[in-house]
Scaffold this motif. Sequence first.
Motif, PDB file in Angstrom:
ATOM      1  N   PRO A  45      -8.793   4.521  -5.524  1.00  0.00           N
ATOM      2  CA  PRO A  45      -7.897   5.488  -4.878  1.00  0.00           C
ATOM      3  C   PRO A  45      -7.923   5.393  -3.350  1.00  0.00           C
ATOM      4  CG  PRO A  45      -8.963   6.505  -6.745  1.00  0.00           C
ATOM      5  CD  PRO A  45      -9.623   5.161  -6.556  1.00  0.00           C
ATOM      6  N   THR A  46      -9.103   5.165  -2.760  1.00  0.00           N
ATOM      7  CA  THR A  46      -9.144   5.053  -1.295  1.00  0.00           C
ATOM      8  C   THR A  46      -8.555   3.725  -0.820  1.00  0.00           C
ATOM      9  OG1 THR A  46     -11.454   4.320  -1.399  1.00  0.00           O
ATOM     10  CG2 THR A  46     -11.049   6.672  -0.960  1.00  0.00           C
ATOM     11  N   ASP A  47      -8.623   2.670  -1.648  1.00  0.00           N
ATOM     12  CA  ASP A  47      -7.922   1.419  -1.320  1.00  0.00           C
ATOM     13  C   ASP A  47      -6.421   1.681  -1.216  1.00  0.00           C
ATOM     14  OD1 ASP A  47     -10.321  -0.046  -1.506  1.00  0.00           O
ATOM     15  OD2 ASP A  47      -9.850  -0.807  -3.520  1.00  0.00           O
ATOM     16  N   LEU A  48      -5.906   2.467  -2.177  1.00  0.00           N
ATOM     17  CA  LEU A  48      -4.475   2.779  -2.162  1.00  0.00           C
ATOM     18  C   LEU A  48      -4.104   3.585  -0.923  1.00  0.00           C
ATOM     19  CD1 LEU A  48      -3.680   3.649  -5.878  1.00  0.00           C
ATOM     20  CD2 LEU A  48      -3.103   1.559  -4.632  1.00  0.00           C
ATOM     21  N   LEU A  49      -4.966   4.528  -0.537  1.00  0.00           N
ATOM     22  CA  LEU A  49      -4.719   5.303   0.675  1.00  0.00           C
ATOM     23  C   LEU A  49      -4.578   4.378   1.874  1.00  0.00           C
ATOM     24  CD1 LEU A  49      -4.956   8.306   2.069  1.00  0.00           C
ATOM     25  CD2 LEU A  49      -7.152   7.348   2.755  1.00  0.00           C
ATOM     26  N   ALA A  50      -5.540   3.487   2.038  1.00  0.00           N
ATOM     27  CA  ALA A  50      -5.519   2.568   3.178  1.00  0.00           C
ATOM     28  C   ALA A  50      -4.338   1.600   3.094  1.00  0.00           C
ATOM     29  CB  ALA A  50      -6.838   1.801   3.242  1.00  0.00           C
ATOM     30  N   ASN A  66       1.786  -0.621   3.914  1.00  0.00           N
ATOM     31  CA  ASN A  66       3.086  -0.647   3.234  1.00  0.00           C
ATOM     32  C   ASN A  66       4.116   0.193   3.977  1.00  0.00           C
ATOM     33  OD1 ASN A  66       2.557  -2.267   0.873  1.00  0.00           O
ATOM     34  ND2 ASN A  66       1.317  -0.600   0.112  1.00  0.00           N
ATOM     35  N   CYS A  67       3.711   1.386   4.377  1.00  0.00           N
ATOM     36  CA  CYS A  67       4.638   2.282   5.076  1.00  0.00           C
ATOM     37  C   CYS A  67       5.052   1.694   6.424  1.00  0.00           C
ATOM     38  CB  CYS A  67       3.972   3.649   5.247  1.00  0.00           C
ATOM     39  SG  CYS A  67       5.068   4.923   5.900  1.00  0.00           S
ATOM     40  N   MET A  68       4.082   1.182   7.170  1.00  0.00           N
ATOM     41  CA  MET A  68       4.400   0.612   8.484  1.00  0.00           C
ATOM     42  C   MET A  68       5.381  -0.553   8.347  1.00  0.00           C
ATOM     43  SD  MET A  68       0.649   0.805  10.250  1.00  0.00           S
ATOM     44  CE  MET A  68       0.965   1.045  11.992  1.00  0.00           C
ATOM     45  N   LEU A  69       5.139  -1.443   7.382  1.00  0.00           N
ATOM     46  CA  LEU A  69       6.056  -2.577   7.187  1.00  0.00           C
ATOM     47  C   LEU A  69       7.445  -2.105   6.785  1.00  0.00           C
ATOM     48  CD1 LEU A  69       3.817  -5.272   5.481  1.00  0.00           C
ATOM     49  CD2 LEU A  69       4.979  -5.459   7.693  1.00  0.00           C
ATOM     50  N   THR A  70       7.516  -1.073   5.960  1.00  0.00           N
ATOM     51  CA  THR A  70       8.818  -0.554   5.537  1.00  0.00           C
ATOM     52  C   THR A  70       9.588   0.017   6.724  1.00  0.00           C
ATOM     53  OG1 THR A  70       7.976  -0.064   3.330  1.00  0.00           O
ATOM     54  CG2 THR A  70       9.966   1.119   4.022  1.00  0.00           C
ATOM     55  N   ILE A  71       8.936   0.819   7.539  1.00  0.00           N
ATOM     56  CA  ILE A  71       9.596   1.431   8.694  1.00  0.00           C
ATOM     57  C   ILE A  71       9.991   0.364   9.717  1.00  0.00           C
ATOM     58  CG2 ILE A  71       9.298   3.042  10.620  1.00  0.00           C
ATOM     59  CD1 ILE A  71       9.713   4.352   7.817  1.00  0.00           C
ATOM     60  N   VAL A  72       9.131  -0.624   9.927  1.00  0.00           N
ATOM     61  CA  VAL A  72       9.480  -1.725  10.836  1.00  0.00           C
ATOM     62  C   VAL A  72      10.652  -2.521  10.276  1.00  0.00           C
ATOM     63  CG1 VAL A  72       8.680  -3.877  11.897  1.00  0.00           C
ATOM     64  CG2 VAL A  72       7.188  -1.862  11.876  1.00  0.00           C
ATOM     65  N   THR A 103       5.170   5.174  13.903  1.00  0.00           N
ATOM     66  CA  THR A 103       5.854   6.427  13.554  1.00  0.00           C
ATOM     67  C   THR A 103       6.066   6.558  12.051  1.00  0.00           C
ATOM     68  OG1 THR A 103       8.072   5.482  13.821  1.00  0.00           O
ATOM     69  CG2 THR A 103       7.079   6.502  15.777  1.00  0.00           C
ATOM     70  N   CYS A 104       5.374   5.756  11.256  1.00  0.00           N
ATOM     71  CA  CYS A 104       5.580   5.845   9.810  1.00  0.00           C
ATOM     72  C   CYS A 104       4.966   7.136   9.273  1.00  0.00           C
ATOM     73  CB  CYS A 104       5.038   4.609   9.105  1.00  0.00           C
ATOM     74  SG  CYS A 104       3.313   4.672   8.620  1.00  0.00           S
ATOM     75  N   PRO A 105       5.536   7.680   8.210  1.00  0.00           N
ATOM     76  CA  PRO A 105       5.045   8.946   7.659  1.00  0.00           C
ATOM     77  C   PRO A 105       3.578   8.926   7.228  1.00  0.00           C
ATOM     78  CG  PRO A 105       7.213   8.452   6.778  1.00  0.00           C
ATOM     79  CD  PRO A 105       6.779   7.243   7.559  1.00  0.00           C
ATOM     80  N   VAL A 106       3.098   7.807   6.705  1.00  0.00           N
ATOM     81  CA  VAL A 106       1.694   7.764   6.292  1.00  0.00           C
ATOM     82  C   VAL A 106       0.783   7.857   7.516  1.00  0.00           C
ATOM     83  CG1 VAL A 106      -0.116   6.349   5.209  1.00  0.00           C
ATOM     84  CG2 VAL A 106       2.140   6.537   4.134  1.00  0.00           C
ATOM     85  N   TYR A 107       1.131   7.155   8.596  1.00  0.00           N
ATOM     86  CA  TYR A 107       0.343   7.223   9.834  1.00  0.00           C
ATOM     87  C   TYR A 107       0.199   8.674  10.272  1.00  0.00           C
ATOM     88  CZ  TYR A 107      -1.276   5.874  14.509  1.00  0.00           C
ATOM     89  OH  TYR A 107      -2.011   5.705  15.659  1.00  0.00           O
ATOM     90  N   TYR A 108       1.309   9.407  10.278  1.00  0.00           N
ATOM     91  CA  TYR A 108       1.284  10.807  10.686  1.00  0.00           C
ATOM     92  C   TYR A 108       0.603  11.708   9.661  1.00  0.00           C
ATOM     93  CZ  TYR A 108       4.387  10.059  14.685  1.00  0.00           C
ATOM     94  OH  TYR A 108       4.925   9.660  15.877  1.00  0.00           O
TER      95      TYR A 108
END
Length: 134
Positions: A42-47, A52-58, A115-120
């Motif tokens: 589960p913590t691997d998925l969190l990280a 994944n989110c950053m690449l999607t937003i970029v 500015t990705c949602p996971v980062y925030y």
Amino acid sequence: MATSKITYNGGLRTSSVHERSGNEIITDAPVDNKGKGEAFSPTDLLATSLGNCMLTIVGIAAAEHGFSIEGTTCEITKIMAENPRRVSEIIATFQFPDQNYSEKDKKIIERSALTCPVYYSLHPDIQKTITFNY
């Protein structure tokens, strides 16, 4: 509609089904926490979600500005802490293909990634070390 349905399969393993698509993810407890480590923890998925989110937003920003990041990779390293057991740092190292990105493109990439949602959504105590290699 629910996002996912999670089932405990025994042996410290879960299966999660994405309700809309039917795709499935398996998790195992890590070997350092009584598990087999045969799948993402589960913590691997969190990280991993951060990358994944950053690449999607970029990818969205790149398409809007007329350039591509196809083939870009992101390597994630998760650092755990104790007492309480938690993710203390996520290291994300991006490797972009040789596209001769302009300085403007690089600024778009770096600003959008951060500015990705996971980062925030991550707790401020989790250190985020981000490297962009062009």
